[in-house]
Design a protein around this motif. Structure first.
Motif, PDB file in Angstrom:
ATOM      1  N   CYS A  71       0.872  -1.181   0.000  1.00 21.49           N
ATOM      2  CA  CYS A  71       0.000   0.000   0.000  1.00 21.49           C
ATOM      3  C   CYS A  71       0.905   1.225   0.000  1.00 21.49           C
ATOM      4  O   CYS A  71       0.798   2.077  -0.869  1.00 21.49           O
ATOM      5  CB  CYS A  71      -0.898  -0.033   1.231  1.00 21.49           C
ATOM      6  N   ARG A 112       3.832  -1.710  -7.508  1.00 19.68           N
ATOM      7  CA  ARG A 112       3.145  -0.519  -7.028  1.00 19.68           C
ATOM      8  C   ARG A 112       3.630  -0.149  -5.638  1.00 19.68           C
ATOM      9  O   ARG A 112       4.041  -1.025  -4.852  1.00 19.68           O
ATOM     10  CB  ARG A 112       1.628  -0.710  -6.973  1.00 19.68           C
ATOM     11  N   LYS A 139       0.315   9.455   0.527  1.00 16.96           N
ATOM     12  CA  LYS A 139      -0.872   8.707   0.917  1.00 16.96           C
ATOM     13  C   LYS A 139      -2.009   9.625   1.349  1.00 16.96           C
ATOM     14  O   LYS A 139      -1.852  10.425   2.274  1.00 16.96           O
ATOM     15  CB  LYS A 139      -0.550   7.766   2.084  1.00 16.96           C
ATOM     16  N   PRO A 140      -3.154   9.493   0.705  1.00 18.36           N
ATOM     17  CA  PRO A 140      -4.319  10.274   1.155  1.00 18.36           C
ATOM     18  C   PRO A 140      -4.906   9.611   2.395  1.00 18.36           C
ATOM     19  O   PRO A 140      -5.369   8.491   2.333  1.00 18.36           O
ATOM     20  CB  PRO A 140      -5.281  10.150  -0.039  1.00 18.36           C
ATOM     21  N   GLU A 164       0.778   6.421  -7.080  1.00 21.63           N
ATOM     22  CA  GLU A 164      -0.423   7.258  -7.103  1.00 21.63           C
ATOM     23  C   GLU A 164      -0.012   8.725  -7.165  1.00 21.63           C
ATOM     24  O   GLU A 164       0.871   9.152  -6.408  1.00 21.63           O
ATOM     25  CB  GLU A 164      -1.273   7.023  -5.842  1.00 21.63           C
ATOM     26  N   TRP A 224      -1.045   6.360 -11.402  1.00 12.83           N
ATOM     27  CA  TRP A 224      -2.466   6.077 -11.160  1.00 12.83           C
ATOM     28  C   TRP A 224      -3.087   7.190 -10.335  1.00 12.83           C
ATOM     29  O   TRP A 224      -2.407   7.853  -9.550  1.00 12.83           O
ATOM     30  CB  TRP A 224      -2.671   4.689 -10.570  1.00 12.83           C
ATOM     31  N   GLY A 280      -5.949   8.083  -7.649  1.00 12.63           N
ATOM     32  CA  GLY A 280      -6.681   7.376  -6.593  1.00 12.63           C
ATOM     33  C   GLY A 280      -8.139   7.798  -6.495  1.00 12.63           C
ATOM     34  O   GLY A 280      -8.561   8.823  -7.048  1.00 12.63           O
ATOM     35  N   ALA A 281      -8.879   6.978  -5.759  1.00 12.42           N
ATOM     36  CA  ALA A 281     -10.326   7.163  -5.649  1.00 12.42           C
ATOM     37  C   ALA A 281     -10.721   8.528  -5.068  1.00 12.42           C
ATOM     38  O   ALA A 281     -11.750   9.092  -5.440  1.00 12.42           O
ATOM     39  CB  ALA A 281     -10.900   6.051  -4.777  1.00 12.42           C
ATOM     40  N   ARG A 282      -9.880   9.039  -4.171  1.00 15.71           N
ATOM     41  CA  ARG A 282     -10.220  10.321  -3.547  1.00 15.71           C
ATOM     42  C   ARG A 282      -9.947  11.499  -4.470  1.00 15.71           C
ATOM     43  O   ARG A 282     -10.491  12.582  -4.289  1.00 15.71           O
ATOM     44  CB  ARG A 282      -9.455  10.507  -2.234  1.00 15.71           C
ATOM     45  N   LYS A 334      -8.645   4.939 -10.911  1.00 14.22           N
ATOM     46  CA  LYS A 334      -9.491   4.170  -9.998  1.00 14.22           C
ATOM     47  C   LYS A 334     -10.901   4.739 -10.048  1.00 14.22           C
ATOM     48  O   LYS A 334     -11.102   5.902 -10.404  1.00 14.22           O
ATOM     49  CB  LYS A 334      -8.936   4.277  -8.582  1.00 14.22           C
ATOM     50  N   ARG A 336     -12.052  -0.509  -7.601  1.00 14.72           N
ATOM     51  CA  ARG A 336     -11.635  -0.711  -6.209  1.00 14.72           C
ATOM     52  C   ARG A 336     -12.835  -0.656  -5.248  1.00 14.72           C
ATOM     53  O   ARG A 336     -12.667  -0.522  -4.052  1.00 14.72           O
ATOM     54  CB  ARG A 336     -10.553   0.314  -5.811  1.00 14.72           C
ATOM     55  N   HIS A 382      -8.631  -3.217  -1.863  1.00 14.14           N
ATOM     56  CA  HIS A 382      -9.478  -2.140  -1.355  1.00 14.14           C
ATOM     57  C   HIS A 382     -10.955  -2.500  -1.369  1.00 14.14           C
ATOM     58  O   HIS A 382     -11.731  -1.927  -0.614  1.00 14.14           O
ATOM     59  CB  HIS A 382      -9.192  -0.824  -2.086  1.00 14.14           C
ATOM     60  N   GLU A 433      -2.460  -5.371  -3.158  1.00 15.97           N
ATOM     61  CA  GLU A 433      -1.482  -4.909  -2.166  1.00 15.97           C
ATOM     62  C   GLU A 433      -0.730  -6.079  -1.535  1.00 15.97           C
ATOM     63  O   GLU A 433      -1.344  -6.985  -0.951  1.00 15.97           O
ATOM     64  CB  GLU A 433      -2.186  -4.084  -1.085  1.00 15.97           C
TER      65      GLU A 433
HETATM   66  C1  PEP Z   1      -4.158   2.651  -2.638  1.00 14.98           C
HETATM   67  O1  PEP Z   1      -4.146   2.041  -3.723  1.00 14.98           O
HETATM   68  O2  PEP Z   1      -3.364   2.436  -1.722  1.00 14.98           O
HETATM   69  C2  PEP Z   1      -5.246   3.623  -2.411  1.00 14.98           C
HETATM   70  C3  PEP Z   1      -5.124   4.650  -1.583  1.00 14.98           C
HETATM   71  O3  PEP Z   1      -6.330   3.295  -3.093  1.00 14.98           O
HETATM   72  P1  PEP Z   1      -7.741   4.038  -3.311  1.00 14.98           P
HETATM   73  O4  PEP Z   1      -7.446   5.325  -3.992  1.00 14.98           O
HETATM   74  O5  PEP Z   1      -8.458   3.061  -4.188  1.00 14.98           O
HETATM   75  O6  PEP Z   1      -8.378   4.190  -1.958  1.00 14.98           O
END
Ligand code: PEP
Ligand code: MN
Length: 363
Positions: free
Chosen positions: A27, A52, A57-58, A90, A109, A111-113, A138, A168, A205, A231
């Motif tokens: 992760c 990856r 990190k969000p 990410e 990539w 991310g979802a956020r 994502k 995800r 995820h 992951e």
């Molecule tokens: C991740 O891949 O570690 C991650 C933060 O994913 P997601 O954006 O899908 O929450």
């Protein structure tokens, strides 16, 4: 329907010999040792083509580990030099993109956020104008296929043709066994609209824990997804983020060995129709449960009424009427007599049980 995307097929830029295509890694990048030791093990698994690791990190709370940041880019360079694996990180803003590009990261990539915010996606797209790099998108946290498509469109418009969607899972208001509900109908619809768009699954995820990873991954493959982003941590129990859902390289190897790669897939239309029918079944079962619960409420009311009037619970005459009348109706509707009898028996037993509880309750 919108115009189909202009997409470069996955197989033209990825050296895949045997499906599925696997992107694996922790992760978060936590230390050079953790990154390199994980990558070394992953490089021994033939299906793993891309490593990856999250650097930025969000996190939900600001006190949590927010990633090692740019320092980790050097570790990824080493991974590439030493193992030959491609690398992906990410990116959430133009600064991340520039740094990743300068360090030779192979794939980006979003991310979802970040995908939920069109401003962010547009800003990222602008710095990628004219750059030939694969970008994975994502799905947004919320189950909105248009937002997902919108992000893919923004990237495609600036010339990104090596596009990949990553499923995800979605935040869901009610409790499910998953961290993020898979809602398979959404990625299926995406594939139906854009047949040339590769779609990967991110079982980590979706599941949020390791025991659900196998069935979710198998299901994704059965739905013709092109591979996975998963992951993997050399020591999951020490992971600083998403500890519960990370597996070891050995577990990944076992997972891949156990997956059934079906030779003959149904068409997208077939899968789509199947998913539609299953959704219908889900709705009916939900209704059935509501109806049963309402039936039992009324049974309790009858129980109270009988109690107030000192009447016995079991009324055989009424029960044999019920059996006759329900079974005849059910048979006319195509249900088997055997099944109806079993069902009514179970209902009757539960009803008596509920009324007995009412009778025994203190006034
Ligand atoms: C991740 O891949 O570690 C991650 C933060 O994913 P997601 O954006 O899908 O929450
Ligand atoms: Mn994660």
């Amino acid at each position: 329907m919108q115009d189909p995307f202009d997409i470069t097929p996955l197989l033209s830029w990825l050296p895949i010999e045997s499906p599925p295509f696997v992107i694996a890694g922790p992760c978060s990048a936590e230390s050079e040792e953790q990154v390199l030791s994980t990558a070394r093990e992953l490089a021994k698994i033939p299906q793993v083509k891309v490593f990856r690791a999250g650097l930025w990190k969000p996190r939900t709370r600001p006190s949590a580990f927010e990633g090692v940041g740019s320092a980790g880019l050097q570790w990824l360079k080493k991974v590439k030099e030493e193992t030959g694996l491609m690398t992906t990180v990410e990116v959430a803003n133009p600064k991340h993109v520039k740094e990743a590009l300068n360090s030779g990261v192979d794939i980006l990539w979003i991310g979802a956020r970040t995908v939920v915010n069109p401003f962010s996606v547009q800003e990222i797209s602008e710095v990628l104008r004219g750059v030939d790099i694969p970008v994975m998108v994502k799905n947004p946290l919320n189950p909105d296929i248009k937002v997902w498509i919108g992000a893919l469109e923004r990237l495609n418009q600036v010339g990104i043709r090596k596009l990949v969607a990553v499923h995800r899972g979605f935040s869901f208001f009610s409790h499910t066994p998953y961290r993020n509900a898979p809602m398979w109908e959404i990625p299926i619809e995406l594939k139906r609209l854009y047949p040339g768009l590769p779609v990967l699954v991110d079982p980590s995820h979706i599941c949020g824990e390791t025991s659900l990873i196998r069935p979710v991954t198998q299901k994704a493959l059965d739905l013709e997804m092109d591979g996975m982003m998963i992951e993997v941590h050399i020591r999951p129990q020490e992971a600083l983020t998403d500890k519960e859902q990370q597996i070891t390289p050995v577990q990944l190897k076992e997972l891949l060995l156990g997956l059934i790669i079906r030779e003959t897939y149904g068409t997208i239309e077939f899968e789509n129709k199947l998913e539609e029918l299953r959704t219908e079944i889900d709705k009916l079962d939900e209704e059935l449960i509501h109806i049963l619960s309402r039936r039992m409420d009324i049974v309790e009311e009858i129980g109270k009424y009988k109690k107030e009037n000192n009447i016995t619970i079991l009324q055989l005459k009424r029960w044999s009427q019920i059996i006759h009348n329900r079974v005849d109706n059910g048979v006319k509707l195509g249900l088997s007599r055997d099944f109806l009898l079993k069902l009514l028996e179970a209902l009757h037993e539960e009803s008596i049980q509920r009324q007995t509880e009412v009778m025994n309750r203190e006034r």
